[in-house]
Design an enzyme around this catalytic site. Structure first.
Site, PDB file in Angstrom:
ATOM      1  N   TYR A  61     -38.698 -31.372 -12.348  1.00  0.00           N
ATOM      2  CA  TYR A  61     -39.568 -32.471 -11.914  1.00  0.00           C
ATOM      3  C   TYR A  61     -40.413 -32.070 -10.712  1.00  0.00           C
ATOM      4  O   TYR A  61     -41.406 -32.724 -10.405  1.00  0.00           O
ATOM      5  CB  TYR A  61     -38.751 -33.722 -11.557  1.00  0.00           C
ATOM      6  CG  TYR A  61     -37.951 -34.328 -12.688  1.00  0.00           C
ATOM      7  CD1 TYR A  61     -38.146 -33.938 -14.016  1.00  0.00           C
ATOM      8  CD2 TYR A  61     -36.991 -35.301 -12.428  1.00  0.00           C
ATOM      9  CE1 TYR A  61     -37.392 -34.492 -15.044  1.00  0.00           C
ATOM     10  CE2 TYR A  61     -36.235 -35.867 -13.446  1.00  0.00           C
ATOM     11  CZ  TYR A  61     -36.435 -35.454 -14.746  1.00  0.00           C
ATOM     12  OH  TYR A  61     -35.682 -36.017 -15.761  1.00  0.00           O
ATOM     13  N   HIS A 106     -31.050 -29.270 -19.337  1.00  0.00           N
ATOM     14  CA  HIS A 106     -32.171 -30.211 -19.466  1.00  0.00           C
ATOM     15  C   HIS A 106     -32.678 -30.325 -20.909  1.00  0.00           C
ATOM     16  O   HIS A 106     -32.899 -31.425 -21.414  1.00  0.00           O
ATOM     17  CB  HIS A 106     -33.301 -29.766 -18.527  1.00  0.00           C
ATOM     18  CG  HIS A 106     -34.266 -30.857 -18.182  1.00  0.00           C
ATOM     19  ND1 HIS A 106     -34.968 -30.873 -16.997  1.00  0.00           N
ATOM     20  CD2 HIS A 106     -34.654 -31.962 -18.862  1.00  0.00           C
ATOM     21  CE1 HIS A 106     -35.748 -31.949 -16.969  1.00  0.00           C
ATOM     22  NE2 HIS A 106     -35.576 -32.618 -18.084  1.00  0.00           N
ATOM     23  N   ASP A 138     -31.010 -39.857 -10.463  1.00  0.00           N
ATOM     24  CA  ASP A 138     -31.134 -38.839 -11.508  1.00  0.00           C
ATOM     25  C   ASP A 138     -32.321 -37.933 -11.202  1.00  0.00           C
ATOM     26  O   ASP A 138     -33.461 -38.405 -11.105  1.00  0.00           O
ATOM     27  CB  ASP A 138     -31.321 -39.505 -12.872  1.00  0.00           C
ATOM     28  CG  ASP A 138     -31.358 -38.480 -13.998  1.00  0.00           C
ATOM     29  OD1 ASP A 138     -30.280 -38.014 -14.411  1.00  0.00           O
ATOM     30  OD2 ASP A 138     -32.470 -38.126 -14.445  1.00  0.00           O
ATOM     31  N   LYS A 196     -30.504 -31.085 -13.317  1.00  0.00           N
ATOM     32  CA  LYS A 196     -30.533 -30.410 -14.616  1.00  0.00           C
ATOM     33  C   LYS A 196     -31.051 -28.981 -14.476  1.00  0.00           C
ATOM     34  O   LYS A 196     -31.963 -28.723 -13.689  1.00  0.00           O
ATOM     35  CB  LYS A 196     -31.439 -31.184 -15.581  1.00  0.00           C
ATOM     36  CG  LYS A 196     -31.136 -32.678 -15.627  1.00  0.00           C
ATOM     37  CD  LYS A 196     -32.139 -33.458 -16.473  1.00  0.00           C
ATOM     38  CE  LYS A 196     -31.938 -34.950 -16.298  1.00  0.00           C
ATOM     39  NZ  LYS A 196     -32.565 -35.488 -15.088  1.00  0.00           N
TER      40      LYS A 196
END
Length: 296
Positions: free
Chosen positions: A51, A107, A46, A76
């Protein structure tokens, strides 16, 4: 113990336990992903553009030697990309070194100013997030449907969506979201939202299933008691409880021993937990322990 597979509303199967990569440092996540795939038996990773570590995740996937066709990869679209979904997706695909995703999510249900003062967290002069209030979530969803039709992603879904936010996209949606990724654990079970998702055929995905670092849920008396009863670790019970409920669960770690135990123990726990155990765990939040750990 094999990891259960969950069938999504479009017929695609997703492994019920995946490796989360949020807050994993770039230099650590490559080794974590490689180890998870090559040594620990994970087949589900994931990720998210926001990030900031997708290139390193991609390096870990390549280093593992596991064929791309055997790995379920999620990413996302971030708030600043809601009006440019395909462009954001193309960045993610390039970062990961793949030509498709298995699952692509919105997201957060919060469109942010794409021309603001920061590419990830644009703010107004008073420091408040620069939200694009004119942009409709239903238009973001149309763009996800478009990249699905092009074959760039195999399934689409949402993350951090309430019932109210889902009802901003469902009336005009051609495709019902496959999943809703949420903060789900014994202290934040979101029972009403889960019931709504099930009524729509949307699979719940759990991030932060163990709470946060040094989380109190790992030492909760009831969790520890149930773990002892079945000769399990508390973390096995917490993740296994969510798997037993039919959720996809995304425990995050960069430590090899934990990466391994986060997939083997919960698969056993999901089989061992009784209906009574699950009912007791379901009731912890309502007993005065309701708490979220992720509030960005």
């Amino acid at each position: 113990m094999a990891v259960p597979q969950i069938k999504l509303n479009n017929g695609i199967e997703i492994p019920a336990i995946g490796l989360g990569t949020w807050q994993s440092k770039p230099e650590e996540v490559t080794n974590a992903v490689s180890y998870a795939l090559k040594e620990a038996g994970y087949r589900h990773i994931d990720c998210a553009w926001a990030y900031g570590n997708e290139k390193d995740v991609g390096a870990g996937i390549r280093d593992s030697g596991v064929p791309r066709s055997e790995i379920f990869i999620t990413s996302k679209v971030w708030g600043t990309w809601h009006s440019r979904v395909e462009e954001g997706l193309d960045q993610t695909l390039a970062n990961l070194g793949t030509d498709y995703l298995d699952l692509y999510l919105i997201h957060w249900p919060v469109p942010l100013n794409p021309n603001g003062n920061h590419p990830v967290f644009p703010t107004l002069p008073d420091g408040v997030r620069d939200v694009d209030h004119a942009w409709k979530l239903s238009d973001t969803w149309k763009q996800l449907e478009a990249v699905l039709k092009k074959g760039k992603v195999k399934a689409i879904g949402v993350s951090n969506f309430s019932v109210a936010k889902l009802e901003e996209i469902l009336p005009t949606a051609e495709i019902v979201p496959a999943v809703n990724q949420l903060e789900l654990h014994v202290y934040n079970p979101q029972h009403d939202l889960i019931a709504y998702l099930k009524s729509k055929g949307i699979v719940p995905q759990a991030y932060s299933p163990l709470g946060s670092t040094n989380s109190p849920i790992l030492t909760d008396e009831k969790v520890v008691e149930i773990a002892k009863k079945h000769s399990l670790n508390a973390s096995d019970v917490l993740v296994g409880y969510l798997v037993a409920k039919g959720f996809v669960v995304l425990p995050k770690s960069v430590t090899p021993s934990r990466i391994a135990s986060n997939i083997t123990g919960p698969a056993v726990a999901a089989q061992k937990l009784t209906k009574e155990d699950i009912a007791e765990l379901d009731g912890l939040a309502a007993s005065g322990k309701q708490k979220r750990f992720a509030s960005p």
